[in-house]
Write a protein that holds these residues in place. Sequence first.
Motif, PDB file in Angstrom:
ATOM      1  N   GLY A 145       0.784  -1.221   0.000  1.00  0.00           N
ATOM      2  CA  GLY A 145       0.000   0.000   0.000  1.00  0.00           C
ATOM      3  C   GLY A 145       0.821   1.280   0.000  1.00  0.00           C
ATOM      4  N   VAL A 146       2.160   1.150   0.045  1.00  0.00           N
ATOM      5  CA  VAL A 146       3.027   2.342   0.018  1.00  0.00           C
ATOM      6  C   VAL A 146       3.582   2.489  -1.390  1.00  0.00           C
ATOM      7  N   SER A 147       3.225   3.551  -2.055  1.00  0.00           N
ATOM      8  CA  SER A 147       3.594   3.743  -3.457  1.00  0.00           C
ATOM      9  C   SER A 147       4.646   4.833  -3.584  1.00  0.00           C
ATOM     10  N   GLY A 148       5.613   4.577  -4.460  1.00  0.00           N
ATOM     11  CA  GLY A 148       6.640   5.571  -4.733  1.00  0.00           C
ATOM     12  C   GLY A 148       7.897   5.335  -3.915  1.00  0.00           C
ATOM     13  N   LEU A 149       9.063   5.464  -4.557  1.00  0.00           N
ATOM     14  CA  LEU A 149      10.333   5.217  -3.885  1.00  0.00           C
ATOM     15  C   LEU A 149      10.523   6.150  -2.695  1.00  0.00           C
ATOM     16  N   ASP A 265      18.240  -5.012  16.628  1.00  0.00           N
ATOM     17  CA  ASP A 265      16.979  -4.287  16.791  1.00  0.00           C
ATOM     18  C   ASP A 265      16.946  -2.984  16.007  1.00  0.00           C
ATOM     19  N   LEU A 266      18.101  -2.581  15.474  1.00  0.00           N
ATOM     20  CA  LEU A 266      18.192  -1.314  14.743  1.00  0.00           C
ATOM     21  C   LEU A 266      18.523  -1.528  13.268  1.00  0.00           C
ATOM     22  N   ILE A 267      18.123  -2.692  12.750  1.00  0.00           N
ATOM     23  CA  ILE A 267      18.339  -3.016  11.330  1.00  0.00           C
ATOM     24  C   ILE A 267      17.007  -3.425  10.704  1.00  0.00           C
ATOM     25  N   PHE A 268      16.638  -2.789   9.608  1.00  0.00           N
ATOM     26  CA  PHE A 268      15.397  -3.106   8.892  1.00  0.00           C
ATOM     27  C   PHE A 268      15.676  -3.158   7.395  1.00  0.00           C
ATOM     28  N   LYS A 269      14.885  -3.991   6.698  1.00  0.00           N
ATOM     29  CA  LYS A 269      15.025  -4.082   5.245  1.00  0.00           C
ATOM     30  C   LYS A 269      13.654  -4.078   4.608  1.00  0.00           C
ATOM     31  N   ALA A 270      13.630  -3.832   3.293  1.00  0.00           N
ATOM     32  CA  ALA A 270      12.345  -3.796   2.590  1.00  0.00           C
ATOM     33  C   ALA A 270      12.540  -4.140   1.125  1.00  0.00           C
ATOM     34  N   THR A 271      11.504  -4.738   0.557  1.00  0.00           N
ATOM     35  CA  THR A 271      11.429  -4.954  -0.882  1.00  0.00           C
ATOM     36  C   THR A 271      10.680  -3.753  -1.478  1.00  0.00           C
ATOM     37  N   LEU A 272      11.337  -3.075  -2.402  1.00  0.00           N
ATOM     38  CA  LEU A 272      10.762  -1.856  -2.966  1.00  0.00           C
ATOM     39  C   LEU A 272      10.021  -2.151  -4.250  1.00  0.00           C
ATOM     40  N   SER A 273       9.156  -1.236  -4.657  1.00  0.00           N
ATOM     41  CA  SER A 273       8.417  -1.393  -5.895  1.00  0.00           C
ATOM     42  C   SER A 273       8.320  -0.043  -6.576  1.00  0.00           C
ATOM     43  N   ALA A 274       8.229  -0.076  -7.902  1.00  0.00           N
ATOM     44  CA  ALA A 274       8.125   1.159  -8.668  1.00  0.00           C
ATOM     45  C   ALA A 274       6.772   1.789  -8.420  1.00  0.00           C
ATOM     46  N   ALA A 275       6.706   3.106  -8.685  1.00  0.00           N
ATOM     47  CA  ALA A 275       5.442   3.833  -8.468  1.00  0.00           C
ATOM     48  C   ALA A 275       4.382   3.294  -9.406  1.00  0.00           C
TER      49      ALA A 275
END
Length: 275
Positions: A145-149, A265-275
């Motif tokens: 649901g989060v759009s845009g880099l 506890d201070l490391i996070f990652k994510a798979t990104l998607s194009a807008a």
Amino acid sequence: IQTARSIYQPDGTTLDELKLAYGNLIQRIQAKSLSMLLKNTEYVNEPVKYGTVEVRRLAASVAKDYGTARGNHGGDKIKAQTVSVKIDQDKEIVEEIAGKDLNAYAISNLLQKRQADHELTMRVTLDSAYFAALEAAAQNVDMTGVSGLDKQLSKLIQTLGSVENDYVKGVDRELMVITLNSTWYDELISFKDQVVNPNGQNYVDFHGVRVYEAPRQTADAVIQVRGSVAQPVLVEPYTIERIPLSRDYAVSLFFYYGTKPVMSDLIFKATLSAA
């Protein structure tokens, strides 16, 4: 990087040339390796003397009303978490040199020709280990649901910034670092100005957070507090010795390291998607 004890040490001019080549190699790795820039170096003990390095993390202090310590007959005990990082990876770069080549070229010339390759090999090895450990420890941030880099990177920043536990009460952006794989880094710099710092590292400033390209990273994006992963490294100076029963020589470079998250506890990652 620290210098390990070397068993073999040549004399005179050859020793000076080996020392110069070693010094140049270490300097270039420290300047160009991303893991060197980001890793934790707050060791309790010296890695050159031990096979294990300890990294200590102190808990956050708490502000209380004046007179609390007097009423309790003492202040708060300092809480600390100690993480042991084993130097358990032993690596070598050993290359043979024909005796006739050694007669035609000085040691310094031969090492100069190979130094850039040795530097790259060490940087790739250390960076690959660093980012493998970083990604394995990272908590995943759902981008549904989060759009845009820009919005996705903002969510990463907000996620890390909101962390509260015994050791942190929220994280300021000046302490954060975002690393992107090459594909997403190119996407980001297409609309952001790129900056080169004095150490030669390219980065982008995004909403107050430094962003670096991480070619050895497989995840799209990782955000961390600088120093979340420790990677002590020991390197023996270059040695050159004759190969028995021949006129050939071997130039050797040995290095040892260990890699371990110390602030997962201070490391996070994510798979990104194009807008």
